[in-house]
Design a protein around this motif. Structure first.
Motif, short mmCIF file in Angstrom:
data_model
loop_
_atom_site.label_atom_id
_atom_site.label_comp_id
_atom_site.label_asym_id
_atom_site.label_seq_id
_atom_site.Cartn_x
_atom_site.Cartn_y
_atom_site.Cartn_z
N ILE A 1 0.86 -1.20 0.00
CA ILE A 1 0.00 0.00 0.00
C ILE A 1 0.89 1.24 0.00
N GLY A 2 0.62 2.14 -0.95
CA GLY A 2 1.50 3.30 -1.14
C GLY A 2 2.79 2.84 -1.78
N SER A 3 2.64 2.16 -2.94
CA SER A 3 3.79 1.47 -3.56
C SER A 3 4.79 2.41 -4.21
N GLY A 4 4.47 3.70 -4.28
CA GLY A 4 5.43 4.70 -4.78
C GLY A 4 5.95 4.36 -6.16
N ASN A 5 7.27 4.34 -6.32
CA ASN A 5 7.85 4.08 -7.65
C ASN A 5 7.86 2.59 -8.00
N ILE B 1 3.11 -1.78 4.20
CA ILE B 1 2.96 -0.32 4.09
C ILE B 1 4.31 0.23 4.49
N GLN B 2 5.01 0.84 3.55
CA GLN B 2 6.36 1.28 3.86
C GLN B 2 6.47 2.78 3.73
N CYS B 3 6.91 3.39 4.77
CA CYS B 3 7.06 4.85 4.81
C CYS B 3 5.79 5.51 4.28
N PRO B 4 4.67 5.30 4.95
CA PRO B 4 3.40 5.78 4.41
C PRO B 4 3.36 7.29 4.14
N ASN B 5 3.92 8.06 5.05
CA ASN B 5 3.90 9.51 4.85
C ASN B 5 5.30 10.07 5.05
N PRO B 6 5.83 10.74 4.05
CA PRO B 6 7.18 11.28 4.19
C PRO B 6 7.27 12.30 5.32
N ASP B 7 6.17 12.99 5.56
CA ASP B 7 6.20 14.04 6.59
C ASP B 7 5.41 13.56 7.81
N GLY C 1 0.41 -3.40 -6.26
CA GLY C 1 0.74 -2.12 -5.65
C GLY C 1 -0.47 -1.21 -5.71
N LEU C 2 -0.86 -0.64 -4.57
CA LEU C 2 -1.96 0.34 -4.54
C LEU C 2 -1.34 1.69 -4.23
N GLU C 3 -1.49 2.61 -5.16
CA GLU C 3 -0.77 3.89 -5.04
C GLU C 3 -1.67 5.01 -5.53
N MET C 4 -1.79 6.08 -4.75
CA MET C 4 -2.72 7.13 -5.16
C MET C 4 -2.13 8.09 -6.19
N ASN C 5 -0.83 8.07 -6.36
CA ASN C 5 -0.22 8.97 -7.34
C ASN C 5 -0.29 8.31 -8.74
N ARG D 1 -2.96 9.83 7.90
CA ARG D 1 -3.55 10.10 6.59
C ARG D 1 -3.87 8.78 5.86
N MET D 2 -2.92 7.90 5.82
CA MET D 2 -3.16 6.65 5.11
C MET D 2 -3.63 5.53 6.04
N VAL D 3 -2.89 5.32 7.11
CA VAL D 3 -3.19 4.17 7.96
C VAL D 3 -4.30 4.52 8.93
N SER E 1 -4.10 2.73 -9.40
CA SER E 1 -4.10 4.05 -8.80
C SER E 1 -5.39 4.24 -8.00
N THR E 2 -5.24 4.34 -6.72
CA THR E 2 -6.43 4.44 -5.86
C THR E 2 -6.05 4.93 -4.48
N ASN E 3 -7.02 5.46 -3.77
CA ASN E 3 -6.81 5.76 -2.36
C ASN E 3 -7.07 4.46 -1.59
N ALA E 4 -6.01 3.79 -1.25
CA ALA E 4 -6.13 2.45 -0.68
C ALA E 4 -6.80 2.45 0.68
N THR E 5 -6.73 3.56 1.37
CA THR E 5 -7.34 3.62 2.70
C THR E 5 -8.81 3.23 2.61
N SER E 6 -9.47 3.78 1.60
CA SER E 6 -10.90 3.51 1.50
C SER E 6 -11.25 2.37 0.55
C1 LIG Z 1 6.80 8.13 1.26
S1 LIG Z 1 6.10 7.33 -0.11
C2 LIG Z 1 6.74 5.69 0.14
C3 LIG Z 1 6.72 4.91 -1.14
C4 LIG Z 1 7.24 3.48 -0.99
N1 LIG Z 1 6.36 2.69 -0.14
C5 LIG Z 1 8.66 3.47 -0.46
O1 LIG Z 1 8.86 3.04 0.66
O2 LIG Z 1 9.55 3.91 -1.20
C6 LIG Z 1 4.39 7.15 0.35
C7 LIG Z 1 3.54 6.78 -0.84
O3 LIG Z 1 2.25 6.47 -0.37
C8 LIG Z 1 1.30 7.01 -1.28
N2 LIG Z 1 0.04 7.14 -0.53
C9 LIG Z 1 -0.24 7.96 0.52
N3 LIG Z 1 -1.49 7.77 0.94
C10 LIG Z 1 -2.03 6.79 0.16
C11 LIG Z 1 -3.29 6.15 0.10
N4 LIG Z 1 -4.27 6.48 0.95
N5 LIG Z 1 -3.51 5.20 -0.85
C12 LIG Z 1 -2.53 4.87 -1.72
N6 LIG Z 1 -1.31 5.45 -1.73
C13 LIG Z 1 -1.06 6.39 -0.79
C14 LIG Z 1 1.92 8.31 -1.69
O4 LIG Z 1 1.39 8.78 -2.93
C15 LIG Z 1 3.38 7.93 -1.80
O5 LIG Z 1 3.72 7.49 -3.10
#
Ligand SMILES: C[S@@+](CC[C@H](N)C(=O)[O-])C[C@H]1O[C@@H](n2cnc3c(N)ncnc32)[C@H](O)[C@@H]1O
Length: 367
Positions: free
Chosen positions: A247-251, A319-325, A269-273, A334-336, A296-301
């Motif tokens: 979840i939040g699979s990023g790149n 779920i890895q590094c869900p929010n950078p900030d 991979g579920l990724e909102m971007n 926000r996500m979890v 591409s989806t908001n995986a939370t919901s």
């Molecule tokens: C900090 S990045 C980490 C990416 C990757 N997991 C890693 O460890 O490199 C967090 C990712 O989660 C995605 N994200 C945040 N909230 C999300 C959600 N509700 N559903 C899906 N993706 C989400 C963001 O768009 C972002 O790409």
């Protein structure tokens, strides 16, 4: 329509005939098609962008501003994959000084100079149609999406009607044909018989959004109770394999590595971007991976409704590094959120693993 039929590349060679306008908005989808197909034939207004990108002088009034970068990217993807991009060689044109006057011009000649003399392109010409007809005989799968005409009205649909006849012929040679949009569906309607193999959808915009890797907002708004219809058999080659969801699979690099190492698992991979998802899907297509997919989806919901229809077992969720900030209070959950945690807990097979990592924080409460 099974949308994922478009992404399925098991029948090759595969060509996409792409019409309509608005290159910039469709760019991610066009890039995806360039990474999946074995040939592209651009018609409609999109073809002007390509001709311009390939160095053919095109009057500036026909060119979409700000799309140059995306056009060059498309050309680069096709170049790197060594696939051809075709465009109309001749055009039916209307003289704006005399509405009755229609003539055929060579594309290059028209686009560089004749526009200023009052001629406007309205549809693809006969040489272009002949070219399409001769090309199609070497393809096993054809996607036609968007109108062939340039003014996007129904008035001059000669090109669409004739393209419909060409595709009808191709369908008799056991070619898979996917028709998308009103123009394509209308052109072939009534011609098909039992030997035809059409998949058709009049709703072009849904297909464009799908090709951008998006779960549509209208569907997402229905949230967790919406029964997503993911055609798993098209997504993965073996849907009995256990599923790993990131979840939040990023790149997508993590999942790519995992999918290479663990052929006996399926990875989602579920990724909102959306942009990241399109890039990942391009890489999946060029690597020919059949145990890896991205949405591409908001995986939370949406996690629950997406994953609950998977035919096999859900064995791992990460779920890895869900929010950078993450350190900012307002972003913390926000996500979890509870709905996601509950869905993961409900769907995960007994003894399945859940893991969450954060550079700033580690969580073990799910285990
Ligand atoms: C900090 S990045 C980490 C990416 C990757 N997991 C890693 O460890 O490199 C967090 C990712 O989660 C995605 N994200 C945040 N909230 C999300 C959600 N509700 N559903 C899906 N993706 C989400 C963001 O768009 C972002 O790409």
């Amino acid at each position: 329509m099974q949308l994922l039929k478009i992404n399925d590349t098991t029948r090759r060679p595969y060509i996409a005939i792409i019409g309509g306008s608005n290159f910039l908005r469709k760019a991610p989808a066009l890039h995806l098609l360039a990474s999946q197909c074995d040939g592209l034939f651009l018609v409609g207004k999109l073809s002007f962008q390509i001709m311009n990108g390939l160095g053919i002088p095109v009057s500036s009034c026909l060119i979409e501003k700000n799309a140059t970068k995306e056009v060059l990217q498309l050309i680069e993807i096709a170049h790197n994959r060594n696939i051809p991009i075709y465009y109309p060689t001749d055009l039916w044109c209307l003289n704006s000084n005399n509405n009755e006057q229609l003539e055929i011009f060579d594309s290059a000649e028209l686009l560089s100079g004749l526009i200023s003399l009052g001629w406007t392109p309205v549809d693809i010409g006969p040489s272009t149609l002949e070219r399409i007809s001769s090309l199609l005989s070497s393809y096993k799968k054809i996607l036609w999406i968007g109108p062939t005409s340039f003014d996007l009205t129904e008035e001059f649909s000669v090109g669409a009607t004739q393209l419909g006849q060409i595709l009808n012929k191709a369908s008799h040679n056991s070619c898979d044909i996917i028709l998308v949009g009103g123009a394509a569906c209308k052109a072939v309607k009534g011609m098909s018989d039992s030997s035809s193999q059409y998949t058709a959808s009049e709703n072009e915009s849904i297909v464009w959004e799908f090709l951008k890797g998006r779960i549509l907002p209208g569907i997402a708004a229905l949230d967790k109770s919406y029964p997503y219809q993911i055609p798993w058999d098209d997504v993965f080659s073996d849907t009995t394999q256990p599923l790993f969801v990131d979840i939040g699979s990023g790149n997508g690099l993590f999942l790519f590595q995992m999918a290479r190492n663990w052929e006996g698992l399926n990875f989602l991979g579920l990724e909102m971007n959306e942009k990241l998802v399109v890039r990942c899907l391009q890489d999946v297509a060029s690597a020919g991976k059949r145990n890896l997919y991205f949405l591409s989806t908001n995986a939370t919901s949406t996690f629950r409704s997406i994953v609950s229809s998977y035919p096999g077992q859900l064995t791992l969720v990460s779920i890895q590094c869900p929010n950078p900030d993450f350190n900012k209070e307002q972003n913390r959950w926000r996500m979890v959120r509870r709905m996601l945690v509950e869905a993961v807990a409900d769907l995960l097979q007994v003894n399945g693993k859940r893991s969450i990592y954060s550079r700033t924080w580690s969580l073990s409460c799910l285990e």
